[in-house]
Design a protein around this motif. Structure first.
Motif, PDB file in Angstrom:
ATOM      1  N   UNK A 178       0.824  -1.203   0.000  1.00 47.85           N
ATOM      2  CA  UNK A 178       0.000   0.000   0.000  1.00 47.85           C
ATOM      3  C   UNK A 178       0.863   1.260   0.000  1.00 47.85           C
ATOM      4  N   UNK A 179       0.577   2.165  -0.926  1.00 40.57           N
ATOM      5  CA  UNK A 179       1.285   3.436  -0.966  1.00 40.57           C
ATOM      6  C   UNK A 179       2.557   3.424  -1.774  1.00 40.57           C
ATOM      7  N   UNK A 180       2.878   2.320  -2.429  1.00 39.59           N
ATOM      8  CA  UNK A 180       4.093   2.274  -3.237  1.00 39.59           C
ATOM      9  C   UNK A 180       3.834   2.873  -4.617  1.00 39.59           C
ATOM     10  N   UNK A 181       4.882   2.982  -5.422  1.00 39.49           N
ATOM     11  CA  UNK A 181       4.752   3.588  -6.745  1.00 39.49           C
ATOM     12  C   UNK A 181       4.444   2.527  -7.789  1.00 39.49           C
ATOM     13  N   UNK A 182       3.874   2.974  -8.884  1.00 35.88           N
ATOM     14  CA  UNK A 182       3.607   2.099 -10.016  1.00 35.88           C
ATOM     15  C   UNK A 182       4.038   2.827 -11.280  1.00 35.88           C
ATOM     16  N   UNK A 183       4.739   2.125 -12.150  1.00 33.53           N
ATOM     17  CA  UNK A 183       5.172   2.702 -13.420  1.00 33.53           C
ATOM     18  C   UNK A 183       4.300   2.137 -14.530  1.00 33.53           C
TER      19      UNK A 183
ATOM     20  N   UNK B  92      -4.366   8.223 -16.364  1.00 35.31           N
ATOM     21  CA  UNK B  92      -3.466   8.490 -15.240  1.00 35.31           C
ATOM     22  C   UNK B  92      -2.101   8.864 -15.790  1.00 35.31           C
ATOM     23  N   UNK B  93      -1.462   9.855 -15.153  1.00 37.54           N
ATOM     24  CA  UNK B  93      -0.139  10.311 -15.562  1.00 37.54           C
ATOM     25  C   UNK B  93       0.773  10.366 -14.348  1.00 37.54           C
ATOM     26  N   UNK B  94       2.048  10.604 -14.603  1.00 41.50           N
ATOM     27  CA  UNK B  94       3.027  10.710 -13.524  1.00 41.50           C
ATOM     28  C   UNK B  94       2.592  11.780 -12.526  1.00 41.50           C
ATOM     29  N   UNK B  95       2.672  11.452 -11.239  1.00 41.42           N
ATOM     30  CA  UNK B  95       2.276  12.381 -10.187  1.00 41.42           C
ATOM     31  C   UNK B  95       0.860  12.172  -9.687  1.00 41.42           C
ATOM     32  N   UNK B  96       0.049  11.421 -10.412  1.00 42.88           N
ATOM     33  CA  UNK B  96      -1.312  11.136  -9.958  1.00 42.88           C
ATOM     34  C   UNK B  96      -1.288  10.081  -8.846  1.00 42.88           C
ATOM     35  N   UNK B  97      -2.223  10.194  -7.926  1.00 42.75           N
ATOM     36  CA  UNK B  97      -2.412   9.172  -6.892  1.00 42.75           C
ATOM     37  C   UNK B  97      -3.662   8.384  -7.253  1.00 42.75           C
ATOM     38  N   UNK B  98      -3.556   7.075  -7.294  1.00 44.29           N
ATOM     39  CA  UNK B  98      -4.679   6.213  -7.662  1.00 44.29           C
ATOM     40  C   UNK B  98      -5.192   5.484  -6.424  1.00 44.29           C
ATOM     41  N   UNK B  99      -6.515   5.433  -6.295  1.00 40.88           N
ATOM     42  CA  UNK B  99      -7.165   4.776  -5.162  1.00 40.88           C
ATOM     43  C   UNK B  99      -8.286   3.905  -5.713  1.00 40.88           C
ATOM     44  N   UNK B 100      -8.431   2.702  -5.193  1.00 39.45           N
ATOM     45  CA  UNK B 100      -9.541   1.842  -5.611  1.00 39.45           C
ATOM     46  C   UNK B 100     -10.861   2.456  -5.156  1.00 39.45           C
TER      47      UNK B 100
ATOM     48  N   UNK C 222      -5.497  -0.381  -1.475  1.00 40.69           N
ATOM     49  CA  UNK C 222      -5.133  -0.131  -2.874  1.00 40.69           C
ATOM     50  C   UNK C 222      -4.959   1.362  -3.122  1.00 40.69           C
ATOM     51  N   UNK C 223      -3.761   1.819  -2.793  1.00 47.38           N
ATOM     52  CA  UNK C 223      -3.356   3.216  -2.954  1.00 47.38           C
ATOM     53  C   UNK C 223      -1.984   3.199  -3.612  1.00 47.38           C
ATOM     54  N   UNK C 224      -1.789   3.969  -4.680  1.00 46.91           N
ATOM     55  CA  UNK C 224      -0.498   3.963  -5.377  1.00 46.91           C
ATOM     56  C   UNK C 224      -0.220   5.321  -5.994  1.00 46.91           C
ATOM     57  N   UNK C 225       1.073   5.631  -6.124  1.00 49.78           N
ATOM     58  CA  UNK C 225       1.535   6.860  -6.774  1.00 49.78           C
ATOM     59  C   UNK C 225       2.092   6.492  -8.147  1.00 49.78           C
ATOM     60  N   UNK C 226       1.646   7.190  -9.180  1.00 48.30           N
ATOM     61  CA  UNK C 226       2.135   6.929 -10.531  1.00 48.30           C
ATOM     62  C   UNK C 226       3.503   7.586 -10.697  1.00 48.30           C
TER      63      UNK C 226
ATOM     64  N   UNK D 206       2.978  13.577  -0.354  1.00 49.08           N
ATOM     65  CA  UNK D 206       2.306  13.790   0.934  1.00 49.08           C
ATOM     66  C   UNK D 206       0.953  13.077   0.942  1.00 49.08           C
ATOM     67  N   UNK D 207       0.218  13.174  -0.160  1.00 48.40           N
ATOM     68  CA  UNK D 207      -1.108  12.554  -0.234  1.00 48.40           C
ATOM     69  C   UNK D 207      -1.010  11.042  -0.141  1.00 48.40           C
ATOM     70  N   UNK D 208      -0.096  10.440  -0.893  1.00 50.83           N
ATOM     71  CA  UNK D 208      -0.012   8.978  -0.872  1.00 50.83           C
ATOM     72  C   UNK D 208       0.490   8.481   0.478  1.00 50.83           C
ATOM     73  N   UNK D 209       1.440   9.212   1.089  1.00 51.61           N
ATOM     74  CA  UNK D 209       1.903   8.817   2.425  1.00 51.61           C
ATOM     75  C   UNK D 209       0.773   8.916   3.445  1.00 51.61           C
ATOM     76  N   UNK D 210      -0.028   9.988   3.338  1.00 51.03           N
ATOM     77  CA  UNK D 210      -1.138  10.163   4.276  1.00 51.03           C
ATOM     78  C   UNK D 210      -2.188   9.075   4.147  1.00 51.03           C
ATOM     79  N   UNK D 211      -2.524   8.690   2.909  1.00 49.72           N
ATOM     80  CA  UNK D 211      -3.532   7.651   2.700  1.00 49.72           C
ATOM     81  C   UNK D 211      -3.020   6.275   3.111  1.00 49.72           C
ATOM     82  N   UNK D 212      -1.715   6.064   3.003  1.00 49.99           N
ATOM     83  CA  UNK D 212      -1.135   4.765   3.371  1.00 49.99           C
ATOM     84  C   UNK D 212      -0.806   4.673   4.852  1.00 49.99           C
ATOM     85  N   UNK D 213      -0.871   5.796   5.579  1.00 53.36           N
ATOM     86  CA  UNK D 213      -0.565   5.791   7.010  1.00 53.36           C
ATOM     87  C   UNK D 213      -1.666   5.088   7.792  1.00 53.36           C
TER      88      UNK D 213
END
Length: 404
Positions: free
Chosen positions: A305-310, A324-332, A341-345, A368-375
């Motif tokens: 949870x909260x890791x990056x995806x390429x 989705x583009x680089x810098x977007x945060x994706x949530x199921x 299911x939280x990831x940073x593009x 900050x957003x992805x870290x906060x959602x994964x906390x």
């Protein structure tokens, strides 16, 4: 050959889930020592709530109503001769307009109405509007034009109970926390006193993992605050939470209000306050299967949870779908464990499934957003905000209220 019993057939036909004995006791206890002269069990099923009521109160009359043809016989077999002497059963469709006078059921003629409505949606019809109107409730539907059966049961119960009488109902989370039904909750709070809402453990009813609640309504005055309770799977109770009208209009579930408004640490803000924009993907599973361009679905989230995806590089012209583009945060948006299911593009691009929400963040705050959602705090907020049976879901507006 599989032989289906009458009760199993009733479960399939009428979406009937009989109340376990302990749930019936919780409901009756929550009503307290109410004046129980005439009691109505609306959509009585096998009579579990009626039996719980008779074990607590001396009633002058018990009236049971159900569309299921076997319900009346089930209840009569369960009653003692003394109890049967004050019992009347009526076979009727609660989803239809119940005219005053049918078998003695008149507006304001009951002291207490108890009910565990079927767990299903129904297609909206114009005939439902007068049922809601005479109870002073708005005609609310979901985005698909369906209406929770429970909402009609609540309106029928309010019509039949006397001024000062009480309702004890078991409702799923569509009425308690559904975004589309917020106007319904507000009207209920403004016109009647919602005394308590008790969140039951998931899987309280055999055969479904629906989130159910006991709600106690008194037909007098209006609500000023609502007591929210919660029972855990081990039978223990959490400390109650008291919410005002605006909070109760938003949602009336203990789990959300206990976590959904966490103590904000200095510097934390809601996603919407940070300028984050939420957009839902628009590809169906059929479109994903036939797509010639890269796509991203809930099954594509990384394990951690909260890791990056390429994502793959774009090799074709981009169309008008949601990407989705680089810098977007994706949530199921829909998943049994959507909070995980939280990831940073990190790079690349892909079209998004309609089960995925894209959070587009102002420059410099995506991490900050992805870290906060994964906390731990973020996961608690996502978990409490998600609702539904089986595959749970989260509304975009609710997601943007999460604090990071």
């Amino acid at each position: 050959m599989t032989i289906t019993s009458p009760r199993q057939q009733a479960r399939r036909t009428y979406s009937r889930f009989d109340s376990p004995g302990w749930v019936g006791k919780v409901l009756i206890d929550a009503l307290g020592d109410a004046s129980a002269g005439r009691v109505l069990d609306l959509g009585c099923g096998g009579g579990a709530l009626s039996l719980a009521a008779l074990s607590r109160w001396q009633v002058s009359e018990l009236v049971t109503v159900d569309i299921d043809p076997i319900a009346g016989d089930e209840i009569r077999q369960a009653l003692t001769p003394e109890q049967a002497a004050t019992h009347r059963h009526l076979r009727a469709d609660v989803m239809s307009f119940l005219s005053d006078g049918i078998d003695g059921l008149r507006s304001g003629s009951l002291d207490i109405v108890i009910s565990n409505p079927p767990y299903r949606m129904a297609r909206w019809t114009p005939g439902m509007a007068p049922i809601l109107e005479r109870a002073g409730l708005p005609a609310c539907t979901t985005i698909y034009g369906d209406v929770p059966v429970d909402m009609i049961f609540v309106a029928q119960a309010l019509h039949l109970v006397r001024a000062g009488g009480s309702l004890g109902l078991i409702l799923p989370d569509s009425v308690i926390s559904g975004v589309a039904l917020a106007p319904f909750r507000r009207a209920l709070l403004d016109k009647h006193r919602v005394a308590r809402v008790i969140q039951l453990p998931r899987r309280a009813f055999k055969g479904t993992d629906a989130q159910a609640y006991v709600i106690v309504i008194q037909r007098e005055g209006c609500s000023t605050s609502v007591q929210l309770d919660r029972i855990l799977a081990d039978g223990s109770w959490l400390e109650p939470v008291y919410v005002g009208l605006d909070q109760a209009t938003r949602r009336m579930d203990h789990g959300y209000h206990r976590v959904g408004f966490p103590k904000v640490i200095a510097g934390q803000r809601a996603l919407r306050e940070l300028g984050v924009v939420a957009t839902r993907g628009n590809l169906s599973s059929v479109q994903i299967a036939s797509s010639q361009t890269p796509t991203f679905h809930t099954t594509d989230f990384p394990t951690f949870t909260g890791s990056t995806v390429t994502l793959p590089p774009l090799t074709l012209l981009r169309n008008a779908d949601i990407w989705a583009d680089a810098g977007d945060v994706l949530v199921a948006r829909v998943d049994r464990r959507l909070e995980r299911k939280v990831a940073l593009v990190a790079g690349g691009t892909a079209r998004l499934s309609d089960c995925v929400i894209r959070l587009r963040c102002p420059l410099g705050i995506s991490e900050r957003v992805v870290r906060g959602l994964a906390s731990t705090q973020g996961q608690d907020q996502l978990r409490s905000a998600a609702r539904g049976t089986g595959a749970r879901h989260i509304a975009m507006g609710t997601l943007l209220d999460i604090v990071v």
